[in-house]
Design a protein around this motif. Sequence first.
Motif, PDB file in Angstrom:
ATOM      1  N   ASP A  24       0.746  -1.208  -0.033  1.00  0.00           N
ATOM      2  CA  ASP A  24      -0.105  -0.126   0.041  1.00  0.00           C
ATOM      3  C   ASP A  24       0.844   1.293   0.015  1.00  0.00           C
ATOM      4  O   ASP A  24       0.214   2.259   0.167  1.00  0.00           O
ATOM      5  CB  ASP A  24      -1.012   0.103   0.998  1.00  0.00           C
ATOM      6  CG  ASP A  24      -0.280  -0.139   2.657  1.00  0.00           C
ATOM      7  OD1 ASP A  24       1.007  -0.260   2.453  1.00  0.00           O
ATOM      8  OD2 ASP A  24      -0.987   0.326   3.580  1.00  0.00           O
ATOM      9  N   CYS A  25       2.134   1.305  -0.329  1.00  0.00           N
ATOM     10  CA  CYS A  25       2.948   2.185  -0.251  1.00  0.00           C
ATOM     11  C   CYS A  25       3.324   2.726  -1.380  1.00  0.00           C
ATOM     12  O   CYS A  25       3.877   1.962  -2.357  1.00  0.00           O
ATOM     13  CB  CYS A  25       4.248   1.802   0.521  1.00  0.00           C
ATOM     14  SG  CYS A  25       5.480   3.292   0.537  1.00  0.00           S
ATOM     15  N   LEU A  26       3.200   3.986  -1.814  1.00  0.00           N
ATOM     16  CA  LEU A  26       3.586   4.745  -3.093  1.00  0.00           C
ATOM     17  C   LEU A  26       4.993   4.622  -3.389  1.00  0.00           C
ATOM     18  O   LEU A  26       5.462   4.391  -4.388  1.00  0.00           O
ATOM     19  CB  LEU A  26       2.912   6.208  -3.060  1.00  0.00           C
ATOM     20  CG  LEU A  26       3.691   7.306  -4.226  1.00  0.00           C
ATOM     21  CD1 LEU A  26       2.560   6.603  -5.600  1.00  0.00           C
ATOM     22  CD2 LEU A  26       3.004   8.543  -3.827  1.00  0.00           C
ATOM     23  N   PHE A  27       5.622   4.870  -2.413  1.00  0.00           N
ATOM     24  CA  PHE A  27       7.089   5.004  -2.693  1.00  0.00           C
ATOM     25  C   PHE A  27       7.632   3.516  -2.814  1.00  0.00           C
ATOM     26  O   PHE A  27       8.743   3.275  -3.792  1.00  0.00           O
ATOM     27  CB  PHE A  27       7.809   5.657  -1.640  1.00  0.00           C
ATOM     28  CG  PHE A  27       7.702   7.293  -1.655  1.00  0.00           C
ATOM     29  CD1 PHE A  27       7.189   7.796  -2.480  1.00  0.00           C
ATOM     30  CD2 PHE A  27       8.174   7.932  -0.639  1.00  0.00           C
ATOM     31  CE1 PHE A  27       6.943   9.370  -2.586  1.00  0.00           C
ATOM     32  CE2 PHE A  27       8.090   9.444  -0.521  1.00  0.00           C
ATOM     33  CZ  PHE A  27       7.304  10.076  -1.592  1.00  0.00           C
ATOM     34  N   GLY A  41       9.239  -0.101  -9.629  1.00  0.00           N
ATOM     35  CA  GLY A  41       9.080  -0.035 -10.773  1.00  0.00           C
ATOM     36  C   GLY A  41       7.553  -0.319 -11.347  1.00  0.00           C
ATOM     37  O   GLY A  41       7.502   0.079 -12.640  1.00  0.00           O
ATOM     38  N   GLN A  42       6.551  -0.107 -10.337  1.00  0.00           N
ATOM     39  CA  GLN A  42       5.248  -0.264 -10.637  1.00  0.00           C
ATOM     40  C   GLN A  42       4.614   1.142 -10.951  1.00  0.00           C
ATOM     41  O   GLN A  42       3.706   1.266 -11.850  1.00  0.00           O
ATOM     42  CB  GLN A  42       4.646  -0.722  -9.513  1.00  0.00           C
ATOM     43  CG  GLN A  42       4.925  -2.204  -9.295  1.00  0.00           C
ATOM     44  CD  GLN A  42       4.457  -2.899  -7.924  1.00  0.00           C
ATOM     45  OE1 GLN A  42       4.050  -1.968  -7.156  1.00  0.00           O
ATOM     46  NE2 GLN A  42       4.363  -4.085  -7.874  1.00  0.00           N
ATOM     47  N   ILE A  43       5.331   2.158 -10.355  1.00  0.00           N
ATOM     48  CA  ILE A  43       4.620   3.798 -10.885  1.00  0.00           C
ATOM     49  C   ILE A  43       5.908   4.405 -11.361  1.00  0.00           C
ATOM     50  O   ILE A  43       7.033   4.098 -10.549  1.00  0.00           O
ATOM     51  CB  ILE A  43       4.342   4.500  -9.332  1.00  0.00           C
ATOM     52  CG1 ILE A  43       2.900   3.645  -8.873  1.00  0.00           C
ATOM     53  CG2 ILE A  43       3.898   5.731  -9.539  1.00  0.00           C
ATOM     54  CD1 ILE A  43       2.599   4.107  -7.489  1.00  0.00           C
ATOM     55  N   PRO A  44       5.806   4.954 -12.426  1.00  0.00           N
ATOM     56  CA  PRO A  44       6.744   5.982 -13.134  1.00  0.00           C
ATOM     57  C   PRO A  44       7.366   7.201 -12.055  1.00  0.00           C
ATOM     58  O   PRO A  44       6.383   7.627 -11.355  1.00  0.00           O
ATOM     59  CB  PRO A  44       6.298   6.411 -14.230  1.00  0.00           C
ATOM     60  CG  PRO A  44       4.863   6.420 -13.933  1.00  0.00           C
ATOM     61  CD  PRO A  44       4.427   5.282 -13.142  1.00  0.00           C
ATOM     62  N   ALA A  45       8.370   7.600 -12.115  1.00  0.00           N
ATOM     63  CA  ALA A  45       8.968   8.658 -11.378  1.00  0.00           C
ATOM     64  C   ALA A  45      10.336   9.109 -12.223  1.00  0.00           C
ATOM     65  O   ALA A  45      11.042   8.228 -12.924  1.00  0.00           O
ATOM     66  CB  ALA A  45       9.502   8.399 -10.301  1.00  0.00           C
ATOM     67  N   THR A  46      10.692  10.314 -12.377  1.00  0.00           N
ATOM     68  CA  THR A  46      11.880  10.828 -12.917  1.00  0.00           C
ATOM     69  C   THR A  46      13.129  10.655 -12.079  1.00  0.00           C
ATOM     70  O   THR A  46      13.309  11.751 -11.270  1.00  0.00           O
ATOM     71  CB  THR A  46      11.521  12.388 -13.282  1.00  0.00           C
ATOM     72  OG1 THR A  46      10.568  12.596 -13.909  1.00  0.00           O
ATOM     73  CG2 THR A  46      12.649  12.992 -14.014  1.00  0.00           C
TER      74      THR A  46
END
Length: 122
Positions: free
Chosen positions: A13-16, A22-27
């Motif tokens: 349940d943690c965004l970070f 690698g499930q949520i993109p980030a720069t």
Amino acid sequence: MAGEQADGAPRDDCLFCKIVAGQIPATIVRETTTTVAFRDINPQAPTHVLVIPKAHYRDAAVLATAAPSLAADLLREAQAVADEDKLESYRIVFNTGSGAGQTVWHAHAHILGGRGLQWPPG
């Protein structure tokens, strides 16, 4: 958050944790074996980078107690981010607890710079 284990295990349940996986993109601007640094999606300064441990600890206080060498890794990476962005001065912020503005319950340092920063902050 209360009663959360301080073992560094990722949380579904943690965004970070999802960014680390690698499930949520980030720069991403830097990555080591223990940390990831990425641009904040709502920057408060020309440079606003978050440095997080790859392991999950809910806040800076838990991180410092449970994994002090990992806390030191975060500070080293904060310096590396500042160096790469050629910041002569910058601020490192750890929000710890909801009253301090923490909204993501995964320890993280905000690296802010590139403009004058006032004191005291908000």
